[in-house]
Design an enzyme around this catalytic site. Structure first.
Site, PDB file in Angstrom:
ATOM      1  CG  ASP A 152      -1.848   1.176   1.301  1.00  0.00           C
ATOM      2  OD1 ASP A 152      -1.782   2.035   0.405  1.00  0.00           O
ATOM      3  OD2 ASP A 152      -2.647   1.242   2.258  1.00  0.00           O
ATOM      4  CG  HIS A 153       4.374   2.088  -1.237  1.00  0.00           C
ATOM      5  ND1 HIS A 153       5.637   2.621  -1.306  1.00  0.00           N
ATOM      6  CD2 HIS A 153       4.430   1.140  -0.275  1.00  0.00           C
ATOM      7  CE1 HIS A 153       6.425   2.017  -0.427  1.00  0.00           C
ATOM      8  NE2 HIS A 153       5.701   1.114   0.215  1.00  0.00           N
ATOM      9  N   GLY A 169       4.482   3.479   8.965  1.00  0.00           N
ATOM     10  CA  GLY A 169       4.581   4.217   7.719  1.00  0.00           C
ATOM     11  C   GLY A 169       5.932   4.819   7.395  1.00  0.00           C
ATOM     12  CD  GLU A 170       6.981   3.020   4.373  1.00  0.00           C
ATOM     13  OE1 GLU A 170       6.093   3.486   3.629  1.00  0.00           O
ATOM     14  OE2 GLU A 170       6.965   1.851   4.784  1.00  0.00           O
ATOM     15  CG  ASN A 193       4.351   5.485   0.686  1.00  0.00           C
ATOM     16  OD1 ASN A 193       4.406   5.588  -0.524  1.00  0.00           O
ATOM     17  ND2 ASN A 193       5.002   4.537   1.352  1.00  0.00           N
ATOM     18  N   GLY A 230      11.617  -3.438  15.009  1.00  0.00           N
ATOM     19  CA  GLY A 230      12.429  -3.194  16.185  1.00  0.00           C
ATOM     20  C   GLY A 230      11.642  -3.516  17.433  1.00  0.00           C
ATOM     21  CB  ALA A 246       9.384   0.528  20.158  1.00  0.00           C
ATOM     22  CB  ALA A 247       7.277  -1.672  15.857  1.00  0.00           C
TER      23      ALA A 247
END
Length: 319
Positions: A37-38, A105-106, A109, A173, A175-176
């Protein structure tokens, strides 16, 4: 023994190609589909980025395989109340065979509407609140929510599946992964890291699916496959947080020269060595994954599906 699915790349292919690949995946014996999904591809050479929810609608008519987004960011570019409606409709269209994969997310996007791109800990906080909102909406009740990051007023989904859409959380990582173990219906990650699987299961994820994915490049000429991977997917070899914070494809392209053919040859599965493909996917089984998705990089999709149907999947299924 894990199930094996196919990973559809919205960054590299348009809608018609994705639907055709889904058909070939079903015929080849893959058990389910992932779809990215981008808003943008990672670089211009990839060259595509169709709206995932439209493609899922087409997939629901073309194949009978379960479908999952890998992954949707329901926090910045699209409000979680809207993502919830899209996911619920997708679940109805697939007769309940849809899972919503989500992540933090990034910038590539999510910053396109001009919002400030938050640091990682705030993004995870937003993701947790977004999941709370979506889960309430999946019940079909009217939702009023005034939270730290989101406001929802008099919102009700009228088209919902019989069961709430499962939400799997992506993590790379601690935390996620901790968030996934605490509030997720499953855990998504892209490396066969046994320690992360253990963290997820011990933190509250026992009995929930652990789902992974990887990319390969099948072809008869290994060197050509290496060049194809470097041209189209060099971004997956960039270190650190760059994938999360760079804002446009051209910024990724500026870093392309940092990735060499040698790096790709060493780290990527390229060519037609059956044992190499089997070994890469078996690593996920060894790390305790329940489902593994594989994506073919480049244009030789039909060759890939023939190769996996006749040589790779039979070995994996013998386990």
């Amino acid at each position: 023994m894990p199930e094996y699915g196919y990973f559809l790349s919205c960054e590299e292919f348009g809608p018609a190609d994705l639907v055709e690949q889904a058909r070939m995946a079903e015929q080849a014996g893959f058990s389910s589909l992932w779809i990215s999904d981008h808003y943008h591809p990672w670089n211009d050479a990839q060259g595509q980025s169709p709206f995932v929810w439209s493609v899922i609608g087409a997939l629901s008519e073309a194949v009978s395989l379960p479908i999952e987004t890998a992954v949707t960011c329901p926090t910045v570019r699209i409000h979680p109340a809207v993502v919830a409606q899209a996911a619920a409709t997708s679940a109805v269209m697939t007769n309940g065979r849809f899972r919503l994969g989500v992540g933090s997310g990034e910038a590539l996007n999510e910053h396109v509407l001009g919002h400030v791109w938050p640091p990682a800990h705030i993004r995870l906080e937003m993701l947790e609140e977004a999941i709370q909102v979506m889960r309430r909406l999946f019940t079909g009740e009217e939702v009023n929510h005034h939270g730290t990051h989101y406001t929802v007023e008099n919102a009700r989904l009228y088209t919902i599946p019989d069961e709430p859409v499962p939400i799997d959380i992506s993590g790379f990582g601690p935390a996620a992964t901790a968030l996934a173990s605490r509030v997720g219906d499953g855990f998504i990650t892209m490396t066969p890291d046994e320690s992360m699987v253990e963290q997820f299961r011990k933190g509250g994820g026992a009995g929930k699916p652990v789902i992974g994915g990887t990319k390969v490049c099948y072809g008869l000429d290994r060197d050509e496959c290496v060049r194809t991977v470097r041209k189209l997917w060099f971004n997956q070899f960039l270190p650190g947080e760059m994938a999360q914070i760079l804002p446009s494809p051209r910024h990724f392209e500026q870093l392309g020269p940092l990735v060499t053919d040698e790096m790709v040859s060493e780290k990527a599965v390229c060519g037609d060595d059956v044992d190499e493909h089997v070994s890469a996917l078996s690593a996920f089984a060894d790390a305790g994954f329940d489902r593994v998705y594989v994506n073919q990089i480049g244009p030789d999709q039909r060759g890939f599906f023939d190769f996996y149907r006749t040589k790779v999947l039979p070995q994996l299924q013998q386990g």
